[in-house]
Design an enzyme around this catalytic site. Structure first.
Site, PDB file in Angstrom:
ATOM      1  N   ASP A   8       0.862  -1.172   0.000  1.00  0.00           N
ATOM      2  CA  ASP A   8       0.000   0.000   0.000  1.00  0.00           C
ATOM      3  C   ASP A   8       0.910   1.237   0.000  1.00  0.00           C
ATOM      4  OD1 ASP A   8      -2.344   1.630   0.533  1.00  0.00           O
ATOM      5  OD2 ASP A   8      -1.594   1.789   2.591  1.00  0.00           O
ATOM      6  N   ASP A  10      -0.360   5.138   0.765  1.00  0.00           N
ATOM      7  CA  ASP A  10      -0.711   6.116   1.805  1.00  0.00           C
ATOM      8  C   ASP A  10      -0.743   5.497   3.205  1.00  0.00           C
ATOM      9  OD1 ASP A  10      -1.002   8.009  -0.151  1.00  0.00           O
ATOM     10  OD2 ASP A  10      -3.165   7.769  -0.318  1.00  0.00           O
ATOM     11  N   ASP A 215      -2.037  -0.727   6.012  1.00  0.00           N
ATOM     12  CA  ASP A 215      -2.317  -0.065   7.290  1.00  0.00           C
ATOM     13  C   ASP A 215      -3.810   0.091   7.575  1.00  0.00           C
ATOM     14  OD1 ASP A 215      -2.694   1.984   5.280  1.00  0.00           O
ATOM     15  OD2 ASP A 215      -2.676   3.446   6.909  1.00  0.00           O
TER      16      ASP A 215
HETATM   17 MG   LIG Z   1      -3.141   3.131   3.443  1.00  0.00          MG
END
Ligand SMILES: [Mg+2]
Length: 269
Positions: A8, A10, A215
């Site tokens: 991922d 961001d 996340d």
């Molecule tokens: Mg993310």
């Protein structure tokens, strides 16, 4: 065994607030030297992915807009495979719904519920820049969406369930990426794209071990689809909770946690 890293962007490889990944540069250089594919698997658009590929010198395939499509540089794999279309110098495998349909669904939900919903398509580049802490140039890249719409949902948390129901009723899916909600096609999630792309890596290299780092909730399908899932710590000190037995929780936050995972599961093995 060939390792493929799905990541991922961001809040994971990039800091959630300032989008920096400076602490990860030495590890990225090591991955490049070892020819370990670094596959971006992100809510970001094609244009944003291209920006970071250029910035970081990454040449591997990438998954855009939460699984909306896989972009594979032409010549990357040595065999012929099925794809949806050719675009620029990529073969594109599409899964996502059309942006116009997603926008229409959001408009309908807004009319039905009165929810305060503001999509990237409702905002100017200046507004997106301010809200997402991006430069105007990068905000323009972020607005250039094809398979996914990101939006602000300015309602109490308990209304989220109704939003979820409404989106499902309309035939689409909802994910949350840490900063924004995303509406996308039902067939488009990061996990499906990861599985399809991993099959291509297997055809090229034989046995492949996949590592995934994320996340937020929009990473769940990706983390379920890899051999070694890992999450980095978030700004509030928590981790994404997932009932996966071998889930690794990095102590470090964002890109620092990313380096920790890469050292432990990719570079050291
Ligand atoms: Mg993310």
């Amino acid at each position: 065994m060939k390792i493929v890293l799905y990541t991922d962007l961001d809040g994971t490889l990039l800091d959630l607030y300032n989008y920096s990944c400076e602490v990860a540069l030495p590890a990225l250089a090591m991955l490049k030297r070892r020819k370990i594919p670094v596959v971006f698997c992100t809510a970001k658009t094609l244009a944003e992915n291209e920006y970071y590929r250029e910035e970081l010198g990454i040449r591997d395939p990438f998954i855009v807009e939460n699984g909306g499509a896989i972009f594979i540089p032409q010549g990357y794999f040595s065999f012929v495979f099925h794809y949806t279309k050719e675009m620029k110098h990529y073969y594109v495998i599409e899964f996502g719904a059309r942006y116009e349909e997603l926008r229409a669904a959001l408009n309908a939900i807004r009319a039905e519920t009165g929810f305060k919903i503001k999509g990237f398509g409702d905002m100017t580049a200046e507004e997106v820049a301010k809200d997402a802490n991006l430069s105007i140039e990068k905000a323009k890249l972020a607005k250039d969406k094809t398979y996914n719409e990101s939006f602000i949902f300015d309602e109490p948390a308990e209304k989220e369930k109704i939003l979820f129901e409404k989106i499902r009723e309309k035939g689409f899916s909802l994910t949350h990426g840490g900063r924004y909600y995303n509406i996308h096609g039902r067939d488009a999630d990061k996990g499906k794209a990861v599985k399809v792309l991993t099959e291509l890596f297997r055809r090229e290299y034989g046995a492949v071990k996949t590592v995934g780092i994320g996340d937020s909730r929009n990473d769940i399908a990706m983390l379920e689809a890899v051999d070694q899932p890992a999450v980095v710590r978030r700004k509030d000190g928590t981790w994404l909770e997932l009932p996966l037995k071998n889930l690794y929780k990095a102590r470090g936050e964002g890109p620092e946690g990313w380096v920790e995972v890469v050292n432990k599961f990719v570079i050291m093995t």
